[in-house]
Design a protein around this motif. Sequence first.
Motif, PDB file in Angstrom:
ATOM      1  N   THR A  72       0.847  -1.192   0.000  1.00 26.18           N
ATOM      2  CA  THR A  72       0.000   0.000   0.000  1.00 26.18           C
ATOM      3  C   THR A  72       0.880   1.238   0.000  1.00 26.18           C
ATOM      4  OG1 THR A  72      -1.736  -1.144   1.227  1.00 26.18           O
ATOM      5  CG2 THR A  72      -1.822   1.255   1.219  1.00 26.18           C
ATOM      6  N   PRO A  73       0.963   1.939  -1.134  1.00 23.61           N
ATOM      7  CA  PRO A  73       1.796   3.136  -1.210  1.00 23.61           C
ATOM      8  C   PRO A  73       1.256   4.244  -0.316  1.00 23.61           C
ATOM      9  CG  PRO A  73       1.178   2.369  -3.403  1.00 23.61           C
ATOM     10  CD  PRO A  73       0.332   1.639  -2.418  1.00 23.61           C
ATOM     11  N   LYS A  74       2.161   4.971   0.304  1.00 26.46           N
ATOM     12  CA  LYS A  74       1.786   6.137   1.110  1.00 26.46           C
ATOM     13  C   LYS A  74       2.186   7.376   0.322  1.00 26.46           C
ATOM     14  CE  LYS A  74       2.489   3.791   5.493  1.00 26.46           C
ATOM     15  NZ  LYS A  74       3.367   3.697   6.651  1.00 26.46           N
ATOM     16  N   ILE A  75       1.187   8.175  -0.014  1.00 27.57           N
ATOM     17  CA  ILE A  75       1.388   9.344  -0.869  1.00 27.57           C
ATOM     18  C   ILE A  75       1.059  10.617  -0.093  1.00 27.57           C
ATOM     19  CG2 ILE A  75       0.784  10.432  -3.072  1.00 27.57           C
ATOM     20  CD1 ILE A  75       1.882   7.559  -3.414  1.00 27.57           C
ATOM     21  N   LEU A  76       1.950  11.594  -0.172  1.00 31.64           N
ATOM     22  CA  LEU A  76       1.717  12.906   0.432  1.00 31.64           C
ATOM     23  C   LEU A  76       1.329  13.870  -0.682  1.00 31.64           C
ATOM     24  CD1 LEU A  76       1.875  14.577   3.087  1.00 31.64           C
ATOM     25  CD2 LEU A  76       4.220  15.161   2.425  1.00 31.64           C
ATOM     26  N   ALA A  77       0.208  14.551  -0.518  1.00 31.06           N
ATOM     27  CA  ALA A  77      -0.310  15.463  -1.540  1.00 31.06           C
ATOM     28  C   ALA A  77      -0.423  16.872  -0.967  1.00 31.06           C
ATOM     29  CB  ALA A  77      -1.684  14.996  -2.023  1.00 31.06           C
ATOM     30  N   PHE A  78       0.099  17.844  -1.708  1.00 34.43           N
ATOM     31  CA  PHE A  78      -0.016  19.235  -1.281  1.00 34.43           C
ATOM     32  C   PHE A  78       0.193  20.166  -2.462  1.00 34.43           C
ATOM     33  CE2 PHE A  78       4.356  17.911  -0.621  1.00 34.43           C
ATOM     34  CZ  PHE A  78       5.128  18.966  -1.093  1.00 34.43           C
ATOM     35  N   ALA A  79      -0.182  21.408  -2.253  1.00 34.15           N
ATOM     36  CA  ALA A  79       0.009  22.454  -3.264  1.00 34.15           C
ATOM     37  C   ALA A  79       1.013  23.468  -2.749  1.00 34.15           C
ATOM     38  CB  ALA A  79      -1.323  23.144  -3.577  1.00 34.15           C
ATOM     39  N   GLY A  80       1.739  24.077  -3.663  1.00 33.10           N
ATOM     40  CA  GLY A  80       2.711  25.104  -3.301  1.00 33.10           C
ATOM     41  C   GLY A  80       2.061  26.457  -3.163  1.00 33.10           C
ATOM     42  N   SER A  81       0.940  26.487  -2.468  1.00 35.03           N
ATOM     43  CA  SER A  81       0.171  27.712  -2.272  1.00 35.03           C
ATOM     44  C   SER A  81      -0.436  27.696  -0.880  1.00 35.03           C
ATOM     45  CB  SER A  81      -0.962  27.782  -3.308  1.00 35.03           C
ATOM     46  OG  SER A  81      -1.811  28.876  -3.059  1.00 35.03           O
ATOM     47  N   THR A  82      -0.573  28.865  -0.305  1.00 36.50           N
ATOM     48  CA  THR A  82      -1.273  28.966   0.979  1.00 36.50           C
ATOM     49  C   THR A  82      -2.625  29.670   0.811  1.00 36.50           C
ATOM     50  OG1 THR A  82      -0.046  30.996   1.465  1.00 36.50           O
ATOM     51  CG2 THR A  82       0.829  28.940   2.382  1.00 36.50           C
ATOM     52  N   ALA A  97      -7.994   5.737  -5.587  1.00 37.30           N
ATOM     53  CA  ALA A  97      -8.802   4.802  -6.381  1.00 37.30           C
ATOM     54  C   ALA A  97      -8.046   3.515  -6.721  1.00 37.30           C
ATOM     55  CB  ALA A  97      -9.289   5.477  -7.663  1.00 37.30           C
ATOM     56  N   VAL A  98      -6.716   3.573  -6.736  1.00 36.84           N
ATOM     57  CA  VAL A  98      -5.939   2.357  -7.016  1.00 36.84           C
ATOM     58  C   VAL A  98      -5.351   1.744  -5.747  1.00 36.84           C
ATOM     59  CG1 VAL A  98      -5.457   2.962  -9.421  1.00 36.84           C
ATOM     60  CG2 VAL A  98      -3.827   3.645  -7.632  1.00 36.84           C
ATOM     61  N   GLY A  99      -5.805   2.216  -4.589  1.00 31.41           N
ATOM     62  CA  GLY A  99      -5.437   1.570  -3.327  1.00 31.41           C
ATOM     63  C   GLY A  99      -4.381   2.251  -2.486  1.00 31.41           C
ATOM     64  N   ALA A 100      -3.947   3.444  -2.881  1.00 29.91           N
ATOM     65  CA  ALA A 100      -2.931   4.149  -2.089  1.00 29.91           C
ATOM     66  C   ALA A 100      -3.548   4.798  -0.856  1.00 29.91           C
ATOM     67  CB  ALA A 100      -2.241   5.217  -2.940  1.00 29.91           C
ATOM     68  N   GLN A 101      -2.717   4.957   0.150  1.00 35.82           N
ATOM     69  CA  GLN A 101      -3.088   5.737   1.335  1.00 35.82           C
ATOM     70  C   GLN A 101      -2.563   7.150   1.091  1.00 35.82           C
ATOM     71  OE1 GLN A 101      -1.571   4.161   5.081  1.00 35.82           O
ATOM     72  NE2 GLN A 101      -1.401   6.242   5.861  1.00 35.82           N
ATOM     73  N   VAL A 102      -3.458   8.120   1.015  1.00 32.76           N
ATOM     74  CA  VAL A 102      -3.059   9.490   0.676  1.00 32.76           C
ATOM     75  C   VAL A 102      -3.285  10.421   1.859  1.00 32.76           C
ATOM     76  CG1 VAL A 102      -3.404  11.444  -0.896  1.00 32.76           C
ATOM     77  CG2 VAL A 102      -3.650   9.109  -1.752  1.00 32.76           C
ATOM     78  N   THR A 103      -2.273  11.207   2.154  1.00 32.96           N
ATOM     79  CA  THR A 103      -2.374  12.250   3.168  1.00 32.96           C
ATOM     80  C   THR A 103      -2.317  13.589   2.453  1.00 32.96           C
ATOM     81  OG1 THR A 103      -1.159  10.866   4.748  1.00 32.96           O
ATOM     82  CG2 THR A 103      -1.328  13.221   5.265  1.00 32.96           C
ATOM     83  N   TYR A 104      -3.380  14.372   2.571  1.00 35.36           N
ATOM     84  CA  TYR A 104      -3.392  15.715   1.989  1.00 35.36           C
ATOM     85  C   TYR A 104      -3.050  16.715   3.085  1.00 35.36           C
ATOM     86  CZ  TYR A 104      -5.009  20.225   0.396  1.00 35.36           C
ATOM     87  OH  TYR A 104      -5.073  21.569   0.088  1.00 35.36           O
ATOM     88  N   ILE A 105      -2.130  17.615   2.793  1.00 37.34           N
ATOM     89  CA  ILE A 105      -1.815  18.680   3.742  1.00 37.34           C
ATOM     90  C   ILE A 105      -1.894  20.039   3.040  1.00 37.34           C
ATOM     91  CG2 ILE A 105      -0.347  17.237   5.210  1.00 37.34           C
ATOM     92  CD1 ILE A 105       2.097  18.702   3.917  1.00 37.34           C
ATOM     93  N   ASP A 106      -2.084  21.061   3.847  1.00 43.20           N
ATOM     94  CA  ASP A 106      -2.112  22.439   3.369  1.00 43.20           C
ATOM     95  C   ASP A 106      -0.883  23.134   3.952  1.00 43.20           C
ATOM     96  OD1 ASP A 106      -2.645  25.174   2.912  1.00 43.20           O
ATOM     97  OD2 ASP A 106      -4.805  24.893   3.209  1.00 43.20           O
ATOM     98  N   LEU A 107      -0.030  23.671   3.106  1.00 46.32           N
ATOM     99  CA  LEU A 107       1.182  24.337   3.606  1.00 46.32           C
ATOM    100  C   LEU A 107       0.859  25.527   4.518  1.00 46.32           C
ATOM    101  CD1 LEU A 107       3.703  24.218   0.597  1.00 46.32           C
ATOM    102  CD2 LEU A 107       3.649  22.806   2.669  1.00 46.32           C
ATOM    103  N   ARG A 108      -0.360  26.026   4.453  1.00 46.91           N
ATOM    104  CA  ARG A 108      -0.781  27.095   5.376  1.00 46.91           C
ATOM    105  C   ARG A 108      -0.691  26.611   6.827  1.00 46.91           C
ATOM    106  NH1 ARG A 108      -3.858  31.742   5.614  1.00 46.91           N
ATOM    107  NH2 ARG A 108      -4.235  31.840   3.395  1.00 46.91           N
ATOM    108  N   ASP A 109      -0.855  25.307   7.021  1.00 46.72           N
ATOM    109  CA  ASP A 109      -0.802  24.727   8.369  1.00 46.72           C
ATOM    110  C   ASP A 109       0.631  24.462   8.840  1.00 46.72           C
ATOM    111  OD1 ASP A 109      -3.605  24.708   8.445  1.00 46.72           O
ATOM    112  OD2 ASP A 109      -3.693  22.723   7.521  1.00 46.72           O
ATOM    113  N   PHE A 110       1.601  24.766   7.988  1.00 50.33           N
ATOM    114  CA  PHE A 110       3.015  24.561   8.311  1.00 50.33           C
ATOM    115  C   PHE A 110       3.800  25.851   8.048  1.00 50.33           C
ATOM    116  CE2 PHE A 110       1.165  20.514   7.340  1.00 50.33           C
ATOM    117  CZ  PHE A 110       1.722  19.635   8.249  1.00 50.33           C
ATOM    118  N   PRO A 111       3.479  26.920   8.775  1.00 50.59           N
ATOM    119  CA  PRO A 111       4.168  28.183   8.515  1.00 50.59           C
ATOM    120  C   PRO A 111       5.650  28.082   8.882  1.00 50.59           C
ATOM    121  CG  PRO A 111       2.838  28.363  10.509  1.00 50.59           C
ATOM    122  CD  PRO A 111       2.539  27.015   9.899  1.00 50.59           C
TER     123      PRO A 111
END
Length: 193
Positions: A4-14, A33-47
């Motif tokens: 099970t792949p672990k994927i980190l997803a984020f945008a370069g925008s706050t 949809a293909v079975g990955a575990q995805v963590t979405y983060i917002d860079l605004r939460d990591f000043p």
Amino acid sequence: MAYTPKILAFAGSTRKDSYNKKLVQVAANGARAVGAQVTYIDLRDFPMPLFDEDLEKEEGTPESARKFKELMIAHDGLLIACPEYNSSITPVLKNAIDWASRPGENEPPLAAFADKVAAIMSASPGALGGLRGLVTVRSILGNIKVIVLPDQIAVPKAYEAFNADGSLVDPKQQESVEKLGANVANVVAKLKA
């Protein structure tokens, strides 16, 4: 999928209503949809303060930068939506990369980046969809040992590209972005097999 792949997803925008935050969520859904575990983060939460070696020496790594780096290390793959500022990478994305690239005690060099699999994408109000900025992002990530997949998506006229639910108006674009996410998951799974 055996692994099970672990994927980190984020945008370069706050920015709260960032087109790129919407875009990376579409790719994240493709990975899920293909079975990955995805963590979405917002860079605004990591000043993070601007990277400064003197600050690092005097105060250590800021807590938000440390937490961001820990998330990077804990994941196998990256989905990064990259807004384009003046034909290049955004300051917030470059700064996050710089902090995460700093060496830590008892860890290999570039632990947050080496051998990660990434897909990059962009959305922009302009006619090129942020394509010029992706060149810089690809170069930076490649130089810090990230395996950046050759396919990328640049969505032009972003102000009219998204439905109210965050999906893309154009079903072919929607499918292409979802496929980016799926590709990262599939490549990670093959590498870890």
